[in-house]
Design a protein around this motif. Structure first.
Motif, PDB file in Angstrom:
ATOM      1  N   GLU A   1      48.288  32.967  51.781  1.00  0.00           N
ATOM      2  CA  GLU A   1      49.496  33.589  50.814  1.00  0.00           C
ATOM      3  C   GLU A   1      49.165  32.835  49.606  1.00  0.00           C
ATOM      4  O   GLU A   1      49.372  31.655  49.524  1.00  0.00           O
ATOM      5  CB  GLU A   1      50.811  33.293  51.555  1.00  0.00           C
TER       6      GLU A   1
ATOM      7  N   ASP B   1      49.694  36.679  42.658  1.00  0.00           N
ATOM      8  CA  ASP B   1      50.303  36.666  44.011  1.00  0.00           C
ATOM      9  C   ASP B   1      49.533  37.834  45.003  1.00  0.00           C
ATOM     10  O   ASP B   1      49.421  39.145  44.411  1.00  0.00           O
ATOM     11  CB  ASP B   1      51.918  37.363  43.855  1.00  0.00           C
TER      12      ASP B   1
ATOM     13  N   GLN C   1      50.958  32.577  45.719  1.00  0.00           N
ATOM     14  CA  GLN C   1      52.311  32.604  45.535  1.00  0.00           C
ATOM     15  C   GLN C   1      52.537  32.122  43.907  1.00  0.00           C
ATOM     16  O   GLN C   1      52.560  30.870  43.795  1.00  0.00           O
ATOM     17  CB  GLN C   1      53.334  31.856  46.459  1.00  0.00           C
TER      18      GLN C   1
END
Length: 230
Positions: free
Chosen positions: A5, A29, A7
């Motif tokens: 992920e 993102d 971010q």
């Protein structure tokens, strides 16, 4: 299930001699699912390689976080992990294929590929067998296997990089222009190997300029424009 992920990732560089900041990737993102292949395209200098180098922790992000679901450590921030943790992950879980060859001095091509396996605990016999198989697959001439790669052509060096990374069958693989200096026949070999690794569960992020090569390989493609995903 997600394996990575990203971010709010941003990376800036400060040029001391010019007293100015260079803003590379900004506000990145995205989520990479297990077994997924994400392609990143865009103009040169847009920040594509910077994203991969932040994931590999060659660069420390200026802002944001990179969260990886590791087999060894569980959910871990690659932006804040210790150097020991990063080294372990590079050896055992995360592979990186660069356009440029980085190799220890006085190390032959075959020793370089073998070392990737020895670092993960394989015995020397198995490492030698698998290294020779992978070098043969990528059609690196056998008379070059016991040669120091500083004399190799750009295409030979890239094939060696591919063999060194793919022989480990990494859980997450980062590819920075993996076909940049390859002929069409070798590109087919690379694509076939990537499809095989994908079928075996390897998750991948790749940077490409060859859009035809990406066809049938990438599940999703992001275009990075002015440092952000468009």
């Amino acid at each position: 299930m997600s394996i990575l992920e990203i971010q709010g990732l941003a990376k800036n560089f400060y040029l001391h001699h010019a007293n100015r900041d260079i803003h590379s990737c900004q506000n990145i993102d995205f989520v990479l699912e297990e077994g997924e292949f994400i392609g990143i395209v865009g103009r040169s200098g847009a920040g594509k390689s910077t994203i991969l180098k932040c994931i590999h922790r060659t660069y420390l992000p200026t802002e944001g976080d990179i969260v990886y679901e590791s087999l060894a450590y569980g959910r871990i921030s690659l932006a804040h992990a210790s150097e020991r943790e990063i080294l372990y992950l590079r050896n055992h879980e995360i592979g990186y294929v660069s356009q440029f060859l980085s190799i220890m001095p006085r190390t032959t091509a075959k020793e370089h590929v073998m070392q990737a396996l020895l670092e993960t605990g394989h015995d020397s016999g198995t490492a030698r067998e698998k290294a020779e198989e992978m070098l043969g697959y990528f059609r690196l001439p056998e008379d070059l296997w016991d040669i120091y790669p500083n004399t190799f052509s750009g295409g030979e060096r890239l094939r060696l990089n591919l063999a060194h990374t793919m022989v480990k069958n990494p859980r997450l693989m980062l590819l920075d222009e993996p076909t940049a200096s390859l002929d069409n026949k070798t590109k087919i070999l690379v694509k076939d190997m990537l499809l095989k690794l994908k079928q075996q569960g390897t998750s991948m992020i790749g940077i490409f300029h060859d859009l035809e090569f990406m066809d049938g390989l990438c599940d999703r493609v992001f275009n990075i424009s002015e440092g952000t995903f468009a």
